[in-house]
Design a protein around this motif. Structure first.
Motif, short mmCIF file in Angstrom:
data_model
loop_
_atom_site.label_atom_id
_atom_site.label_comp_id
_atom_site.label_asym_id
_atom_site.label_seq_id
_atom_site.Cartn_x
_atom_site.Cartn_y
_atom_site.Cartn_z
N ALA A 220 63.46 -71.70 -65.76
CA ALA A 220 64.85 -71.36 -66.05
C ALA A 220 65.07 -69.92 -65.59
N PRO A 221 66.32 -69.48 -65.50
CA PRO A 221 66.58 -68.11 -65.04
C PRO A 221 65.98 -67.06 -65.98
N CYS A 222 65.65 -65.91 -65.40
CA CYS A 222 65.16 -64.80 -66.21
C CYS A 222 66.32 -64.18 -66.98
N PRO A 223 66.05 -63.37 -68.01
CA PRO A 223 67.13 -62.79 -68.82
C PRO A 223 68.15 -62.00 -68.02
N LEU A 224 67.69 -61.18 -67.07
CA LEU A 224 68.62 -60.34 -66.33
C LEU A 224 69.60 -61.17 -65.50
N ALA A 225 69.22 -62.39 -65.16
CA ALA A 225 70.11 -63.26 -64.39
C ALA A 225 71.38 -63.55 -65.16
N PHE A 226 71.28 -63.66 -66.48
CA PHE A 226 72.44 -64.04 -67.28
C PHE A 226 73.46 -62.92 -67.36
N LEU A 227 73.01 -61.67 -67.55
CA LEU A 227 73.98 -60.58 -67.58
C LEU A 227 74.61 -60.37 -66.21
N THR A 228 73.81 -60.42 -65.15
CA THR A 228 74.36 -60.27 -63.80
C THR A 228 75.41 -61.34 -63.53
N THR A 229 75.12 -62.57 -63.93
CA THR A 229 76.07 -63.68 -63.74
C THR A 229 77.34 -63.44 -64.55
N GLY A 230 77.18 -63.06 -65.83
CA GLY A 230 78.36 -62.81 -66.64
C GLY A 230 79.19 -61.66 -66.13
N ARG B 135 71.65 -71.33 -59.29
CA ARG B 135 73.10 -71.48 -59.18
C ARG B 135 73.68 -71.69 -60.57
N PHE B 136 74.63 -70.84 -60.95
CA PHE B 136 75.33 -70.92 -62.22
C PHE B 136 76.77 -71.36 -62.00
N LEU B 137 77.33 -72.06 -62.98
CA LEU B 137 78.76 -72.32 -63.04
C LEU B 137 79.32 -71.58 -64.23
N SER B 138 80.53 -71.02 -64.08
CA SER B 138 81.16 -70.30 -65.17
C SER B 138 82.66 -70.58 -65.17
N ALA C 159 82.31 -74.85 -68.41
CA ALA C 159 81.05 -74.13 -68.21
C ALA C 159 81.11 -72.86 -69.05
N PRO C 160 79.98 -72.21 -69.30
CA PRO C 160 80.00 -71.01 -70.13
C PRO C 160 80.89 -69.91 -69.55
N ASP C 161 81.56 -69.19 -70.43
CA ASP C 161 82.42 -68.09 -70.02
C ASP C 161 81.60 -66.83 -69.75
N ALA C 162 82.25 -65.83 -69.19
CA ALA C 162 81.54 -64.62 -68.76
C ALA C 162 80.87 -63.90 -69.92
N VAL C 163 81.60 -63.71 -71.03
CA VAL C 163 81.05 -62.96 -72.15
C VAL C 163 79.88 -63.69 -72.80
N SER C 164 79.90 -65.02 -72.82
CA SER C 164 78.77 -65.77 -73.37
C SER C 164 77.51 -65.55 -72.53
N PHE C 165 77.65 -65.54 -71.21
CA PHE C 165 76.51 -65.26 -70.34
C PHE C 165 76.00 -63.83 -70.57
#
Length: 396
Positions: free
Chosen positions: A79-89, A277-280, A292-298
């Motif tokens: 699964a993605p690393c933690p930093l991937a989620f903040l960058t995506t959000g 690849r993420f969807l938001s 798909a998850p919103d920006a602040v949730s990511f």
């Protein structure tokens, strides 16, 4: 050698999904202070694999997300690393504000594409307790075809960047707040700033049930193209060495699909890792459909995942007894200046985190784990560092 079992890959349940029964899980959203608020519960699964449930106070939507690490931490890369989620959000939030502000001002943007690079540092020794995580300015390139003159276009995009709710965590210095619970008993923190009030416990309700969807919210696409990063690393277990002086560089590319969903290709240049690849999409209350998850949730999940990784990394490097650990984390943001109609720069409160440790180690060791984890967490460093986004505009 890989650390822990690959629980994510072995599970019969989809790794990422909207939760159909958020009211049964026992994770209530926080009260709204600034306009938007997210509660994130993160627990360790195995090795560096973690599970998060993220619920929005504004929309009531809950998402289940998981995170892993790659070879640089002897992870399974499931699964993605933690930093991937903040960058995506972050890049999703910038896309929200750019398109909303352009719409408000009657500006047509064509061929819009965002390319973002985040940079972090890790320096010092774990054994000597000098190891510290750091955050560096963000680089954002906006590729666009637009009739505005250069100056007007630069002003619009700069205003949109400042309108992002994430601006509140970047501008100024916000020291995070914590409670610490060891074996179900709250104990005082040491260096980490104490949060007033009782700890928020782990949820004890029913398990999350996946909501039906035909979308694949997050999927692995392969390895990130090689890019030279000054101070970058690529070798196995490089993030587990005692002495470190390295630079991390996650990046992302964001485009808008015809159906209105943001598609984000998240890359890990250093330490060298995978592309996901993420969807938001924003919730109906914010003008989207909530598919798909919103920006602040990511963003919130990323902070929680990164902080949790530091506990696991320290326990592994120091051979500490830590069979179970989790956090309940609250983040409070203003509405977007453009997307939320405030007309102001985004603001945020300090991150509030309730840490729950199960360990045979003494109270002093539990406090040390919290202090070291906070000090080495890249995203708590992101919050306590005054940062700017360097904007580059490319006409296409």
């Amino acid at each position: 050698m890989k650390m822990g079992e690959n629980i994510i890959a072995a599970s019969d349940t989809a790794p990422f999904y909207g939760v159909a029964n958020p009211g049964d899980v026992g994770l209530a959203p926080p009260a709204l202070r600034l306009g938007d608020a997210v509660r994130c519960w993160v627990r360790s699964l195995s090795g560096f694999q973690k599970e998060a449930l993220v619920i929005s106070a504004r929309s009531g939507l809950m998402w289940r997300l998981v995170s892993d690490e790659g070879a640089y931490l002897n992870g399974h890369d499931a699964a993605p690393c933690p930093l991937a989620f903040l960058t995506t959000g972050m890049i999703a939030s910038y896309m929200n504000e750019i398109t909303a502000l352009a719409t408000r001002e009657g500006v047509a943007l064509h061929k819009l594409r965002l390319i973002q690079d985040n940079f972090y540092t890790m320096k010092g020794s774990m054994r000597q307790r000098t190891m510290t995580g750091g955050a560096l300015p963000v680089e954002l390139e906006v590729q666009v075809d637009c009739d505005l003159e250069d100056g007007a276009l630069a002003e619009l995009l700069s205003n949109a960047v400042h309108a992002s709710p994430l601006n509140g965590l970047m501008r100024g210095k916000l020291d995070s707040l914590f409670t610490l619970t060891r074996n179900d008993m709250q104990i005082p923190t040491a260096e980490a700033k104490q949060l007033d009030g009782a700890p928020v416990p782990d949820p004890t309700g029913a398990g999350p049930v996946p909501a039906p969807t035909e979308l694949t919210l997050i999927e692995r696409l392969g390895m990130t193209p090689v890019k030279k990063v000054r101070g970058g690393t690529a070798g196995a277990a490089t993030s587990l060495t005692d002495e470190q002086d390295r630079t991390l560089n996650p990046g992302a590319i964001c485009t808008l699909r015809d159906d209105g969903i943001k598609e984000i290709e998240q890359r890990l240049y250093s330490p060298h890792g995978s592309v996901f690849r993420f969807l938001s999409e924003e919730a109906p209350v914010a003008g989207g459909q909530g598919r798909a998850p919103d920006a602040v949730s990511f963003i919130s999940a990323g902070i929680g995942f990164c902080f949790m990784t530091q506990f696991g990394r320290m326990a592994s490097m120091e051979n500490l007894d830590l069979p179970s650990y989790s956090i309940v984390q609250d983040t409070h943001f203003s509405l977007g200046g453009a997307s939320g109609g405030t007309g102001k720069a985004g603001t945020a409160d300090p991150v509030e985190t309730h840490v729950h440790l199960v360990t045979s180690e003494a109270d002093e060791a539990a406090r040390d784990m919290l202090d070291v984890s906070e000090r080495t967490c890249f995203l708590h460093a992101f919050c306590r560092t005054d940062l700017k986004t360097k904007l580059k505009i490319t006409r296409v």
